[in-house]
Write a protein that holds these residues in place. Structure first.
Motif, mmCIF file in Angstrom:
data_model
loop_
_atom_site.group_PDB
_atom_site.id
_atom_site.type_symbol
_atom_site.label_atom_id
_atom_site.label_comp_id
_atom_site.label_asym_id
_atom_site.label_seq_id
_atom_site.Cartn_x
_atom_site.Cartn_y
_atom_site.Cartn_z
ATOM 1 N N ARG A 233 -14.895 -4.939 19.439
ATOM 2 C CA ARG A 233 -15.087 -5.624 20.830
ATOM 3 C C ARG A 233 -16.427 -6.187 20.827
ATOM 4 O O ARG A 233 -16.745 -7.276 21.231
ATOM 5 N N TRP A 234 -17.413 -4.976 20.411
ATOM 6 C CA TRP A 234 -18.918 -5.218 20.884
ATOM 7 C C TRP A 234 -19.780 -5.466 19.584
ATOM 8 O O TRP A 234 -21.182 -5.732 19.886
ATOM 9 N N ASP B 54 -10.683 -11.761 14.069
ATOM 10 C CA ASP B 54 -11.750 -12.642 14.623
ATOM 11 C C ASP B 54 -11.445 -13.981 14.891
ATOM 12 O O ASP B 54 -12.094 -14.819 15.509
ATOM 13 N N PRO C 122 -8.085 -6.763 22.412
ATOM 14 C CA PRO C 122 -8.954 -7.963 23.228
ATOM 15 C C PRO C 122 -10.500 -7.912 22.833
ATOM 16 O O PRO C 122 -11.061 -7.157 23.176
ATOM 17 N N ARG C 123 -10.750 -9.123 22.797
ATOM 18 C CA ARG C 123 -12.213 -9.303 22.642
ATOM 19 C C ARG C 123 -12.800 -9.764 24.041
ATOM 20 O O ARG C 123 -12.280 -10.294 24.954
ATOM 21 N N PRO C 124 -14.004 -9.442 24.103
ATOM 22 C CA PRO C 124 -14.727 -9.862 25.467
ATOM 23 C C PRO C 124 -14.927 -11.342 25.400
ATOM 24 O O PRO C 124 -15.083 -12.079 24.483
ATOM 25 N N SER C 125 -14.700 -11.888 26.656
ATOM 26 C CA SER C 125 -15.009 -13.279 27.056
ATOM 27 C C SER C 125 -16.674 -13.612 26.735
ATOM 28 O O SER C 125 -17.546 -12.625 26.636
ATOM 29 N N GLU C 126 -16.929 -14.770 26.616
ATOM 30 C CA GLU C 126 -18.176 -15.389 26.350
ATOM 31 C C GLU C 126 -19.087 -14.743 27.506
ATOM 32 O O GLU C 126 -20.320 -14.494 27.590
ATOM 33 N N ARG C 127 -18.586 -14.720 28.680
ATOM 34 C CA ARG C 127 -19.423 -14.443 30.011
ATOM 35 C C ARG C 127 -19.719 -12.811 29.631
ATOM 36 O O ARG C 127 -20.789 -12.447 30.089
ATOM 37 N N GLU C 128 -18.926 -12.118 29.560
ATOM 38 C CA GLU C 128 -18.770 -10.758 29.254
ATOM 39 C C GLU C 128 -20.041 -10.377 28.289
ATOM 40 O O GLU C 128 -20.852 -9.423 28.161
#
Length: 238
Positions: free
Chosen positions: A97-98, A184, A221-227
């Motif tokens: 995720r990060w 990815d 789940p991947r973080p959104s671009e905003r996150e």
């Protein structure tokens, strides 16, 4: 290893676990590797001497049990070691995720194919012998060609031509396949973008993405671009 000098259970756990390579050795044991050479394939940049040292330390700490039967030696996690599974799985999910950035040094065909070999779900493969070849166009000749051979419920990985008919061949670059395996990028996206090509028997070509699939943590789940932007944004001065 010197201790942290704290009674905190996190500190006590890390006195054992934060030695270099230790958690990766545990990861390999959790993934089902029991033989020394199989463990080495999962940590190819770790020296045999250091792997032996880490295994002895884990055995002394009660996380690993060594068993010798004749000329065969294997290593298995005890209950104590198995209880690290959710921690390792959690670290994998967090990393997906990060920590998404990959450098050129992170791409290794040996490690990628070894991980694929042990995680691929062969339930979807035909019972008859089926061979899928992998060709990396950006890798030196000695490590550019691989063959996955599925036969009667067993999956073998070959770095030489096993001599069987190939049902399908995947041709791509190593970073593309690595990112697909990590989750990815999807198979469908890579095919649409012409980042890879699948050649061979028409039926097998359509089934290869399902046969090879993706790693177990690819569905995290991947973080959104905003996150992502929010966590990377410099802290504002107070």
């Amino acid at each position: 290893m010197s201790g942290y000098g704290q009674f905190c259970p996190v500190a006590k756990a890390m006195e054992l676990l934060d030695e270099r390579w230790t958690l990766l050795v545990i990861r390999e044991l959790l993934a089902g590797s029991t033989r020394f050479n199989d463990l080495r394939r999962g940590v190819p940049h770790m020296s045999p001497a250091l792997l032996s040292k880490r295994l002895r330390r884990l055995e002394h700490a009660g996380l690993v049990r060594k068993r010798v039967e004749g000329s065969r030696t294997d290593y298995r996690l005890t209950q104590s070691g198995e209880e690290l599974r959710p921690i390792v799985d959690g670290l994998a999910a967090w990393g997906v995720r990060w920590i998404g950035e990959l450098g050129q040094e992170d791409f290794d065909p040996h490690l990628l194919l070894w991980d694929m070999r042990r995680q691929i779900d062969i339930a979807a493969w035909p019972r008859r012998r089926t061979v899928v070849a992998m060709r990396f166009t950006d890798v030196q000749p000695g490590a550019a060609h691989w063959w996955l051979v599925c036969h009667e419920g067993d999956l073998d990985l070959c770095d030489f031509d096993p001599g069987f008919a190939v049902a399908a061949t995947v041709t791509t670059q190593l970073p593309v396949m690595t990112r697909i395996w990590r989750g990815d990028r999807s198979w469908a996206h890579a095919l649409r973008a012409e980042e890879l090509r699948i050649d061979g028997d028409a039926d097998a070509v359509g089934r290869v993405p399902a046969w090879l699939g993706q790693a177990g943590w690819a569905s995290v789940p991947r973080p959104s671009e905003r996150e992502l932007a929010a966590v990377r944004e410099p802290a504002l001065a107070g």
